[in-house]
Design an enzyme around this catalytic site. Structure first.
Site, PDB file in Angstrom:
ATOM      1  N   LEU A 151       0.837  -1.200   0.000  1.00 31.77           N
ATOM      2  CA  LEU A 151       0.000   0.000   0.000  1.00 31.77           C
ATOM      3  C   LEU A 151       0.869   1.246   0.000  1.00 31.77           C
ATOM      4  O   LEU A 151       0.606   2.200  -0.747  1.00 31.77           O
ATOM      5  CB  LEU A 151      -0.924  -0.003   1.221  1.00 31.77           C
ATOM      6  CG  LEU A 151      -1.774   1.272   1.437  1.00 31.77           C
ATOM      7  CD1 LEU A 151      -2.648   1.555   0.218  1.00 31.77           C
ATOM      8  CD2 LEU A 151      -2.626   1.120   2.689  1.00 31.77           C
ATOM      9  N   TYR A 152       1.898   1.254   0.824  1.00 30.62           N
ATOM     10  CA  TYR A 152       2.835   2.380   0.836  1.00 30.62           C
ATOM     11  C   TYR A 152       3.458   2.570  -0.546  1.00 30.62           C
ATOM     12  O   TYR A 152       3.504   3.688  -1.076  1.00 30.62           O
ATOM     13  CB  TYR A 152       3.931   2.125   1.869  1.00 30.62           C
ATOM     14  CG  TYR A 152       5.105   3.077   1.776  1.00 30.62           C
ATOM     15  CD1 TYR A 152       5.001   4.369   2.264  1.00 30.62           C
ATOM     16  CD2 TYR A 152       6.306   2.679   1.187  1.00 30.62           C
ATOM     17  CE1 TYR A 152       6.078   5.250   2.171  1.00 30.62           C
ATOM     18  CE2 TYR A 152       7.370   3.555   1.104  1.00 30.62           C
ATOM     19  CZ  TYR A 152       7.253   4.830   1.595  1.00 30.62           C
ATOM     20  OH  TYR A 152       8.309   5.701   1.495  1.00 30.62           O
ATOM     21  N   ALA A 153       3.923   1.462  -1.146  1.00 29.77           N
ATOM     22  CA  ALA A 153       4.564   1.559  -2.463  1.00 29.77           C
ATOM     23  C   ALA A 153       3.596   2.101  -3.503  1.00 29.77           C
ATOM     24  O   ALA A 153       3.960   2.936  -4.336  1.00 29.77           O
ATOM     25  CB  ALA A 153       5.090   0.186  -2.886  1.00 29.77           C
TER      26      ALA A 153
ATOM     27  N   THR B 287       1.057   4.110  -3.070  1.00 29.02           N
ATOM     28  CA  THR B 287       0.845   5.551  -2.905  1.00 29.02           C
ATOM     29  C   THR B 287       2.089   6.338  -3.276  1.00 29.02           C
ATOM     30  O   THR B 287       1.985   7.481  -3.749  1.00 29.02           O
ATOM     31  CB  THR B 287       0.410   5.889  -1.474  1.00 29.02           C
ATOM     32  OG1 THR B 287       1.409   5.456  -0.534  1.00 29.02           O
ATOM     33  CG2 THR B 287      -0.913   5.235  -1.143  1.00 29.02           C
ATOM     34  N   LYS B 288       3.267   5.762  -3.074  1.00 29.51           N
ATOM     35  CA  LYS B 288       4.487   6.470  -3.476  1.00 29.51           C
ATOM     36  C   LYS B 288       4.639   6.493  -4.996  1.00 29.51           C
ATOM     37  O   LYS B 288       5.269   7.406  -5.555  1.00 29.51           O
ATOM     38  CB  LYS B 288       5.715   5.847  -2.808  1.00 29.51           C
ATOM     39  CG  LYS B 288       5.903   6.325  -1.373  1.00 29.51           C
ATOM     40  CD  LYS B 288       6.085   7.839  -1.312  1.00 29.51           C
ATOM     41  CE  LYS B 288       6.330   8.364   0.070  1.00 29.51           C
ATOM     42  NZ  LYS B 288       6.519   9.825   0.110  1.00 29.51           N
TER      43      LYS B 288
END
Length: 268
Positions: A154-156, A158-159
């Site tokens: 999820l972090y990746a 959004t990044k």
């Protein structure tokens, strides 16, 4: 091209500067002679960094994921401090969740901060950039340049969004004669693994991640290791800077992703 000495005596705002990369940027810009506004959603953290910096540094507290809050903050800044010379859109959160199993609040939180927060900050604070030169820095991640893996898809994701925003902004800013630096850091010794500590109330309130997951971050290099290269790129008028801290794994992963994209190209 504008050396940092050209910014001495002028004002910079760094978001997410209560710790980690943002704190490093705030300190280094102050050392270069700038008056720095330290922004963070955590009032005590921002105030502590500004106090440590001294020399006229000051803090602001607002939630970058809240468009109305960012607009109100930009109005206060303009009224109290005048024009900006440099804006560093750095604030972000690390969310350890998958796309399929991530809770709705986690998904909204990561997207609202890492993607929408970058847009709201640019919309509200870029109009305050005056004088010559003017510069906008945007912190993305090497996670935006490789296939997502591990415990942070999820972090990746959004990044990847942050990177898309940064690249689109760089074109719009160039048309306004504003220089842009896009920073893509690799694994560093920051507190991003504990991003939950800064969750606003509408995303579930303040909480902490399990510190057991912090090992690989704690063993990594500190953010100041990037500064000589950040300074070099900014002095050259901006550009994209990828600061990988591994033994070539990031380069290999980036090449594999670029090869996969190229191999999927079909001319019709």
């Amino acid at each position: 091209m504008a050396k940092l000495s050209n910014y001495a005596g002028r004002t910079a705002l760094v978001t997410g500067a209560g710790d980690g990369i943002g704190k490093m940027l705030a300190i280094k810009l102050a050392e270069a002679g700038m008056t720095v506004c330290v922004q963070d959603i955590r009032e005590e953290a921002a105030a502590a960094v500004a106090l440590d910096i001294g020399g006229g540094a000051f803090s602001m507290t607002f939630d970058i994921s809240d468009r109305d809050a960012v607009a109100a903050a930009s109005e206060r800044f303009a009224s109290d401090h005048g024009d900006l010379a440099m804006l560093w859109i750095n604030a972000g959160v690390g969310v350890g969740a998958s796309l399929l199993d991530g809770k709705p609040d986690q998904v909204r939180w990561a997207n609202d901060v890492n993607v929408l927060g970058a847009i709201w900050t640019a919309q509200c604070f870029v109009p305050l950039l005056k004088g010559d030169p003017r510069h906008v820095g945007i912190t993305a991640s090497t996670a935006a340049l490789r296939t997502p893996e591990g415990d942070f898809p999820l972090y990746a994701a959004t990044k990847h969004g942050t990177m898309a925003v940064a690249e689109a902004l760089s074109g719009e800013l160039a048309a306004r004669d504003i220089e842009t630096t896009i920073l893509c850091p690799g694994l560093l010794n920051t507190e991003i693994w504990d991003g939950a500590k800064a969750r606003p109330e509408r995303f579930g309130g303040k909480r902490h991640m399990d510190p057991k997951i912090a090992g690989m971050w704690r063993d990594a290099k500190t953010p100041d290791a990037m500064w000589p290269d950040i300074e070099r790129v900014m002095a050259a008028g901006g550009g994209t800077l990828v600061c990988a801290t591994d033994d070539g794994e990031t380069r290999i992963a980036m090449r594999q992703r670029m090869d996969a994209i190229e191999n999927g190209l079909v001319e019709i």
